[in-house]
Design a protein around this motif. Structure first.
Motif, mmCIF file in Angstrom:
data_model
loop_
_atom_site.group_PDB
_atom_site.id
_atom_site.type_symbol
_atom_site.label_atom_id
_atom_site.label_comp_id
_atom_site.label_asym_id
_atom_site.label_seq_id
_atom_site.Cartn_x
_atom_site.Cartn_y
_atom_site.Cartn_z
ATOM 1 N N ARG A 14 0.834 -1.212 0.000
ATOM 2 C CA ARG A 14 0.000 0.000 0.000
ATOM 3 C C ARG A 14 0.866 1.259 0.000
ATOM 4 N N GLU A 15 1.953 1.234 0.765
ATOM 5 C CA GLU A 15 2.848 2.399 0.826
ATOM 6 C C GLU A 15 3.506 2.666 -0.524
ATOM 7 N N LEU A 16 3.945 1.607 -1.197
ATOM 8 C CA LEU A 16 4.597 1.779 -2.499
ATOM 9 C C LEU A 16 3.636 2.366 -3.531
ATOM 10 N N ILE A 17 2.411 1.857 -3.544
ATOM 11 C CA ILE A 17 1.424 2.380 -4.490
ATOM 12 C C ILE A 17 1.103 3.833 -4.162
ATOM 13 N N ALA A 18 0.967 4.131 -2.872
ATOM 14 C CA ALA A 18 0.685 5.508 -2.448
ATOM 15 C C ALA A 18 1.808 6.449 -2.875
ATOM 16 N N ASP A 19 3.063 6.003 -2.742
ATOM 17 C CA ASP A 19 4.203 6.823 -3.176
ATOM 18 C C ASP A 19 4.133 7.087 -4.677
ATOM 19 N N ASN A 20 3.802 6.055 -5.449
ATOM 20 C CA ASN A 20 3.701 6.224 -6.905
ATOM 21 C C ASN A 20 2.578 7.189 -7.274
ATOM 22 N N ILE A 21 1.449 7.062 -6.609
ATOM 23 C CA ILE A 21 0.326 7.973 -6.869
ATOM 24 C C ILE A 21 0.751 9.409 -6.584
ATOM 25 N N GLY A 22 1.493 9.591 -5.490
ATOM 26 C CA GLY A 22 1.932 10.922 -5.106
ATOM 27 C C GLY A 22 2.872 11.570 -6.109
ATOM 28 N N MET A 23 3.508 10.784 -6.956
ATOM 29 C CA MET A 23 4.442 11.309 -7.953
ATOM 30 C C MET A 23 3.766 11.675 -9.272
ATOM 31 N N ILE A 24 2.479 11.360 -9.405
ATOM 32 C CA ILE A 24 1.772 11.594 -10.661
ATOM 33 C C ILE A 24 0.768 12.725 -10.461
ATOM 34 N N PRO A 25 0.943 13.839 -11.136
ATOM 35 C CA PRO A 25 0.172 15.055 -10.838
ATOM 36 C C PRO A 25 -1.339 14.915 -10.980
ATOM 37 N N PHE A 26 -1.804 14.044 -11.867
ATOM 38 C CA PHE A 26 -3.242 13.963 -12.102
ATOM 39 C C PHE A 26 -3.933 12.885 -11.268
ATOM 40 N N LEU A 27 -3.207 12.246 -10.342
ATOM 41 C CA LEU A 27 -3.803 11.269 -9.439
ATOM 42 C C LEU A 27 -3.908 11.841 -8.029
ATOM 43 N N GLU A 28 -5.000 11.531 -7.359
ATOM 44 C CA GLU A 28 -5.211 11.950 -5.975
ATOM 45 C C GLU A 28 -5.607 10.728 -5.150
ATOM 46 N N LEU A 29 -4.868 10.443 -4.085
ATOM 47 C CA LEU A 29 -5.190 9.309 -3.228
ATOM 48 C C LEU A 29 -6.264 9.716 -2.225
ATOM 49 N N VAL A 30 -7.405 9.022 -2.273
ATOM 50 C CA VAL A 30 -8.510 9.295 -1.349
ATOM 51 C C VAL A 30 -8.377 8.456 -0.086
ATOM 52 N N ALA A 31 -8.068 7.156 -0.257
ATOM 53 C CA ALA A 31 -7.948 6.271 0.906
ATOM 54 C C ALA A 31 -7.127 5.051 0.541
ATOM 55 N N SER A 32 -6.547 4.436 1.577
ATOM 56 C CA SER A 32 -5.769 3.212 1.419
ATOM 57 C C SER A 32 -6.345 2.169 2.376
ATOM 58 N N CYS A 33 -6.829 1.062 1.835
ATOM 59 C CA CYS A 33 -7.572 0.078 2.625
ATOM 60 C C CYS A 33 -6.868 -1.278 2.620
ATOM 61 N N LYS A 34 -6.995 -1.993 3.747
ATOM 62 C CA LYS A 34 -6.328 -3.288 3.845
ATOM 63 C C LYS A 34 -7.220 -4.466 3.476
ATOM 64 N N ASN A 35 -8.501 -4.197 3.194
ATOM 65 C CA ASN A 35 -9.395 -5.271 2.762
ATOM 66 C C ASN A 35 -10.595 -4.670 2.019
ATOM 67 N N VAL A 36 -11.388 -5.548 1.429
ATOM 68 C CA VAL A 36 -12.525 -5.126 0.619
ATOM 69 C C VAL A 36 -13.594 -4.451 1.476
ATOM 70 N N GLU A 37 -13.768 -4.949 2.694
ATOM 71 C CA GLU A 37 -14.794 -4.378 3.564
ATOM 72 C C GLU A 37 -14.516 -2.895 3.826
ATOM 73 N N GLU A 38 -13.274 -2.552 4.121
ATOM 74 C CA GLU A 38 -12.909 -1.143 4.314
ATOM 75 C C GLU A 38 -13.158 -0.353 3.032
ATOM 76 N N ALA A 39 -12.792 -0.937 1.912
ATOM 77 C CA ALA A 39 -12.944 -0.256 0.631
ATOM 78 C C ALA A 39 -14.410 0.037 0.324
ATOM 79 N N MET A 40 -15.284 -0.898 0.623
ATOM 80 C CA MET A 40 -16.715 -0.690 0.349
ATOM 81 C C MET A 40 -17.263 0.451 1.188
ATOM 82 N N ARG A 41 -16.777 0.585 2.423
ATOM 83 C CA ARG A 41 -17.233 1.698 3.272
ATOM 84 C C ARG A 41 -16.783 3.039 2.695
ATOM 85 N N VAL A 42 -15.555 3.076 2.194
ATOM 86 C CA VAL A 42 -15.059 4.310 1.578
ATOM 87 C C VAL A 42 -15.875 4.657 0.347
ATOM 88 N N MET A 43 -16.120 3.660 -0.495
ATOM 89 C CA MET A 43 -16.813 3.919 -1.755
ATOM 90 C C MET A 43 -18.277 4.273 -1.558
#
Length: 237
Positions: A14-43
């Motif tokens: 998750r940290e590596l992907i977040a770092d990559n997102i942070g290097m790309i100007p047109f991407l914005e990280l909203v949340a980083s989740c450790k499982n699908v259940e967390e992701a569904m709550r965010v979405m």
């Protein structure tokens, strides 16, 4: 701006992907989740355009979640250590399939693909801004902004190019083709003058025989590019 969600049970991934997102100007990280259940709550409460999704996770797997259908149908890029799920992923209409460990240039390619689809889906074109006179290239594992006004010429070297600038003694060397650079530069300001060179027309100091003289270099041009070059000179005489 593309709003992103990471779903992966591995903290380091998750940290590596977040770092990559942070290097790309047109991407914005909203949340980083450790499982699908967390992701569904965010979405359920956030607009998500792009999901970077691991496949094998405790509980509901990435494949199972995709098969069930995601809220608002975001774009999905699978990021996994398992190559054998690629066919299944593409059958579920994922945008791209990245195998860990993911090199940044490969991640950037997936991000660019997401941006192209995002603009197509939203019927948008790149918004006019101060950035229309600059571009980002990937060099030395970083995204570097280059002002087009600062470019003197570009030299092609198979899968790489050298971008020469007025304010920098050393060229920037991204892994791009000269054809790609030609497509990104405004035709009114830049001209391909040789199979290996593009020049900034306003940086030409003089022309002698089949060579163009720039502030810090002289480069060849071939006869098949001469008519366009002469047309430009005639317009500025």
């Amino acid at each position: 701006m593309i709003r992103c969600l990471i779903v992966d049970d591995e903290h380091f991934a998750r940290e590596l992907i977040a770092d990559n997102i942070g290097m790309i100007p047109f991407l914005e990280l909203v949340a980083s989740c450790k499982n699908v259940e967390e992701a569904m709550r965010v979405m359920a409460s956030e607009q998500i355009d792009l999901v970077f999704l691991d496949i094998q996770m405790p509980g509901l797997s990435g494949i199972q979640w995709l098969s069930a259908g995601l809220i608002n149908s975001p774009m999905v890029v699978m990021v996994t250590a398992y190559e054998n799920y690629a066919l299944e992923g593409f059958n579920l209409n994922v945008l791209d399939y990245l195998v860990k460990p993911v090199a940044f240039d490969r991640f950037l390619k997936a991000a660019n693909k997401a941006m192209e689809l995002y603009l197509l889906k939203n019927k948008q074109v790149a918004a006019p801004s101060s950035d229309t006179n600059s571009l980002f290239v990937n060099s030395d594992y970083s995204l570097v902004r280059i002002s087009m006004d600062n470019i003197t010429h570009i030299e092609g070297l198979k899968d790489y190019v050298k971008i020469f600038q007025l304010s920098n003694d050393k060229p920037i060397i991204p892994r791009l083709t000269l054809h790609y650079m030609e497509s990104k530069l405004p035709a009114s300001s830049f001209l391909r003058v040789h199979r290996s060179y593009i020049v900034a027309l306003d940086k030409i100091v003089s022309i002698k025989r089949n060579r163009l003289y720039l502030p810090d270099a002289d480069i060849p041009f071939t006869d098949n590019y001469r008519p366009v070059l002469m047309e430009y000179i005639g317009q500025h005489s």
